[in-house]
Scaffold this active site. Structure first.
Site, PDB file in Angstrom:
ATOM      1  CB  SER A 182     -15.076  65.495  36.828  1.00  0.00           C
ATOM      2  OG  SER A 182     -14.526  66.110  37.968  1.00  0.00           O
ATOM      3  CG  HIS A 210     -14.622  64.999  32.636  1.00  0.00           C
ATOM      4  ND1 HIS A 210     -14.642  63.797  32.780  1.00  0.00           N
ATOM      5  CD2 HIS A 210     -13.634  65.372  33.453  1.00  0.00           C
ATOM      6  CE1 HIS A 210     -13.821  63.340  33.771  1.00  0.00           C
ATOM      7  NE2 HIS A 210     -13.304  64.353  34.381  1.00  0.00           N
ATOM      8  CE  LYS A 241     -10.684  62.594  33.008  1.00  0.00           C
ATOM      9  NZ  LYS A 241      -9.437  62.759  33.201  1.00  0.00           N
TER      10      LYS A 241
END
Length: 395
Positions: A182, A210, A241
């Site tokens: 990240s 991610h 996300k």
């Protein structure tokens, strides 16, 4: 000594506020988009994990509204008791199918997902072998599990093997790593991790917070990117996300998922994800499946930004994902740089120790598929201007 003495002695935040360089808790006054308003200032958003730009998608917003109207604002209980809706089950089925695993378990947050998975799967007699740059939630999951944690140097496969050799042969072993890291935006060396796992009879877990929606076939993440979906035992991810919502999940085989559902304290004793959050994540997943080129557009934008920053002499770290760290090294200089960028209309994230080693502070920039090249041109011009002011451009 009074318990609260440590609170009284904590002066850093007040000191930064007094200097006018406190970088945290800037309040959004608009939706999470490529451009936002914070505290009355128009900002190009380069500090969000809204990778696919779906938080403002009309279909996602409408899905949340419809879920509230049908199911209300919350579930008022855990999944174990009164907190399971048809929506939860449908999302779990859809995610498992998309990620080519037998089953899925959802959690109320991404942080809680790592906490709940690791603490359920691992126990006092087990060993967890993790990358030193793993996310904080992985570390806390390890603590809650009471398993023995061994850390290997970042992406150092020789050190990983050294740690595996030190584990008793008959002990349970879990290798856990971020898929896309990240802070650095680099990838784990999954092919070598899988090889070592087979050699030393270990299981493999990836935190793909991610990676999902970013890399792999149609955005299926790190395991898909390397063609190793069948070799990774547990994949964890988040909804906050690429899926434009709130919550987290794990996918694995049916046996493992069933065990976690019945043994994970953070799953059993937490209220379930709200219906609106579930339905927003479902709609975002539907859009990702319908528009599989979104991750490709995201990587194109990130590559364009990377190219522009390099051309302007900005000192960036090598990265692969839509996360581009800018080296600033010193903590206070990082705060000053972020303040200057904020005032000029570019929002970024300051990352200092202990999130990174002392002397390796960075400005973390992250990108969305919906950013335009014009926005990137403007933002990178401002970044280069600020870096020049602070003598941080490459010589």
């Amino acid at each position: 000594m009074d318990l609260f003495d440590k609170c009284k002695d904590f002066k850093l935040a007040d000191m930064l506020i007094e200097k006018g360089i406190y970088p945290y808790f800037h309040a959004l006054e608009t939706k999470q988009d490529t451009e936002v308003v914070m505290e009355g200032i128009n900002e190009i958003m380069l500090g969000s994990n809204n990778y696919l730009g779906l938080t403002i998608h009309p279909e996602v917003i409408e899905a949340g509204k419809e879920a509230i109207l049908k199911y209300g604002s919350g579930c008022s209980g855990s999944r174990f008791l009164n907190g399971t809706t048809k929506l939860h089950l449908e999302l779990e089925k859809e995610l498992a199918e998309f990620l080519h695993k037998e089953e899925c378990v959802t959690f109320s947050t991404g942080f809680q997902s790592n906490l709940g998975i690791i603490s359920a799967i691992c126990g006092r007699n087990d060993y967890i072998i993790g990358d030193k740059e793993n996310h904080a939630s992985i570390y806390d999951g390890c603590r809650l599990s009471y398993a023995k944690l061994l850390r290997y140097e970042h992406n150092d496969m020789t050190d990983l093997e050294r740690q595996l050799k030190a584990v008793p042969e008959d002990a349970g072993k879990l290798i856990v790593t971020d898929g896309v890291f990240s802070m650095g935006g680099d990838l784990c060396n999954l092919p070598e991790i899988v090889k070592l796992a087979k050699k030393y009879n270990a299981r493999v877990m990836i935190d793909d917070a991610h990676g999902f929606g970013v890399i792999g076939e149609g955005g299926r993440g790190t395991a898909s990117h390397f063609g190793l979906e069948n070799e990774v035992d547990i994949i964890m991810g988040t909804f906050s996300k690429s899926l434009a919502s709130l919550g987290g999940y794990m996918v694995a085989n049916r046996t493992v998922c069933n065990y976690v559902r019945h043994n994970s304290r953070p799953f059993i004793f937490a209220a379930s994800i709200t219906p609106a959050s579930v339905q927003c994540a479902r709609k975002a997943l539907e859009i990702l499946k319908r528009e599989p080129d979104r991750p490709k557009k995201l990587m194109e934008i990130a590559d364009y930004a990377r190219k522009k920053l390099k051309e302007k002499g900005v000192d960036i770290r090598d990265s692969f994902a839509p996360i581009i760290p800018i080296n600033t090294y010193d903590n206070e200089i990082t705060f000053v740089a972020c303040k200057k960028l904020f005032d000029k209309g570019v929002y970024v994230n300051s990352v200092i120790s202990p999130a990174v080693p002392v002397g390796q502070a960075i400005i973390r920039t992250s990108y969305m598929a919906t950013l335009t090249k014009e926005q990137i041109d403007k933002a990178t011009d401002i970044i280069a201007e600020v870096m020049k002011e602070l003598n941080l451009l490459k010589k």
